[in-house]
Design a protein around this motif. Sequence first.
Motif, PDB file in Angstrom:
ATOM      1  N   VAL A  36      45.717  33.021  50.660  1.00 10.65           N
ATOM      2  CA  VAL A  36      45.369  34.428  50.512  1.00 10.65           C
ATOM      3  C   VAL A  36      46.435  35.111  49.676  1.00 10.65           C
ATOM      4  O   VAL A  36      47.625  34.999  49.954  1.00 10.65           O
ATOM      5  N   PRO A  37      46.049  35.846  48.621  1.00 16.49           N
ATOM      6  CA  PRO A  37      47.027  36.486  47.733  1.00 16.49           C
ATOM      7  C   PRO A  37      47.866  37.531  48.460  1.00 16.49           C
ATOM      8  O   PRO A  37      47.548  37.968  49.556  1.00 16.49           O
ATOM      9  N   ARG A  38      48.933  37.927  47.794  1.00 14.70           N
ATOM     10  CA  ARG A  38      49.891  38.845  48.394  1.00 14.70           C
ATOM     11  C   ARG A  38      49.465  40.297  48.318  1.00 14.70           C
ATOM     12  O   ARG A  38      49.953  41.115  49.065  1.00 14.70           O
ATOM     13  N   LEU A  39      48.568  40.638  47.406  1.00 11.88           N
ATOM     14  CA  LEU A  39      48.192  42.038  47.247  1.00 11.88           C
ATOM     15  C   LEU A  39      46.718  42.146  46.887  1.00 11.88           C
ATOM     16  O   LEU A  39      46.200  41.359  46.098  1.00 11.88           O
ATOM     17  N   ARG A  40      46.055  43.142  47.459  1.00  7.53           N
ATOM     18  CA  ARG A  40      44.642  43.404  47.160  1.00  7.53           C
ATOM     19  C   ARG A  40      44.517  44.800  46.550  1.00  7.53           C
ATOM     20  O   ARG A  40      45.007  45.777  47.119  1.00  7.53           O
ATOM     21  N   LEU A  41      43.866  44.876  45.427  1.00  6.96           N
ATOM     22  CA  LEU A  41      43.673  46.139  44.711  1.00  6.96           C
ATOM     23  C   LEU A  41      42.182  46.403  44.580  1.00  6.96           C
ATOM     24  O   LEU A  41      41.441  45.575  44.052  1.00  6.96           O
ATOM     25  N   LEU A  42      41.737  47.548  45.062  1.00  7.33           N
ATOM     26  CA  LEU A  42      40.351  47.968  44.937  1.00  7.33           C
ATOM     27  C   LEU A  42      40.197  48.798  43.667  1.00  7.33           C
ATOM     28  O   LEU A  42      40.860  49.825  43.523  1.00  7.33           O
TER      29      LEU A  42
END
Length: 312
Positions: A35-41
């Motif tokens: 799972v990546p370190r950051l999620r951007l919507l």
Amino acid sequence: MARSLHGEQLMEILLESVRLRPRVRRTRQDLLGMVPRLRLLQLSDPHLLADPAGSLRGRRPAAMLRHGLRQALAQLQVDGAFPDRLLISGDLCHDESWGGYRRLGEILRSELPEPLPAPTPGGIATPILLAGNHDHPQLLRAALSQQARISPGLWPLEPAPGWSLLAIDSHCAGREGGRLDSAQWAWLEQALTSSAAAEPLLVALHHPPLAIGDPGFDAIALEEGERLMALLAAAPQVRGVVFGHVHQHWQGCLPGRPEVPLLGCPSTLIGYGPVQPCPLGRAADPGGRLLELGEEGEIRHRLLRWPALECP
């Protein structure tokens, strides 16, 4: 001698220890490093109006943006994929009015409450806003600079160590198409060679930097788009490019660098096209995109769609 644990038993113990930590949700994939370190919507092209009840193309932009934020966050909450950051990639205010930008500020304050259930304390960090052709950059900055980061700019994407967002302002007064002035070209060249940009970069702008295959939008894309793509392709830290303007899902890659995705985002108001088939089979619906930025510089992306709210 103590009995050794099998892999599955060890993983369950690790999962249980993580579950005991406050305010942090993790899955088996997190522990495996998947799972990546950051999620951007990313949302785009809300086309707000000064009149909160005003309509555009049979829909009410303010209600559609509120609805879109709620729908996107609800969909992501189901999977535990809460976003850390919000990017809205242009055409924020269709009538370029002070009232429209104040409306945007109200929506962000009410729909991004603190604390939002997110994997980091404090909920979604400061939103990032890009100016589009349907915007007034000076009013946008005057109304929202205390509440959001506004293009152009180069900012670290906390809490992901190393990742930064390079936000380009492609607005050109009096034109539907995009253009960068000489000062911004010089700034871009410096930003791409500075020590601050040495780690993975996500690049965002409103206008597509290349033809997408739609004659109408291709006529009002970014002027000198080939120059921009050549500049970005020569910068090894650039790992992805996202844009708005086209009101549809579109996917390609940076010329000469097939590993770098070029992604067009649907609108929260109305869909156009499509040039490419919608992976979800819902091209007419409003939507957005989740970008997952990995620790090693990789990007994963997920298209989001939701049903529209029609004017009564």
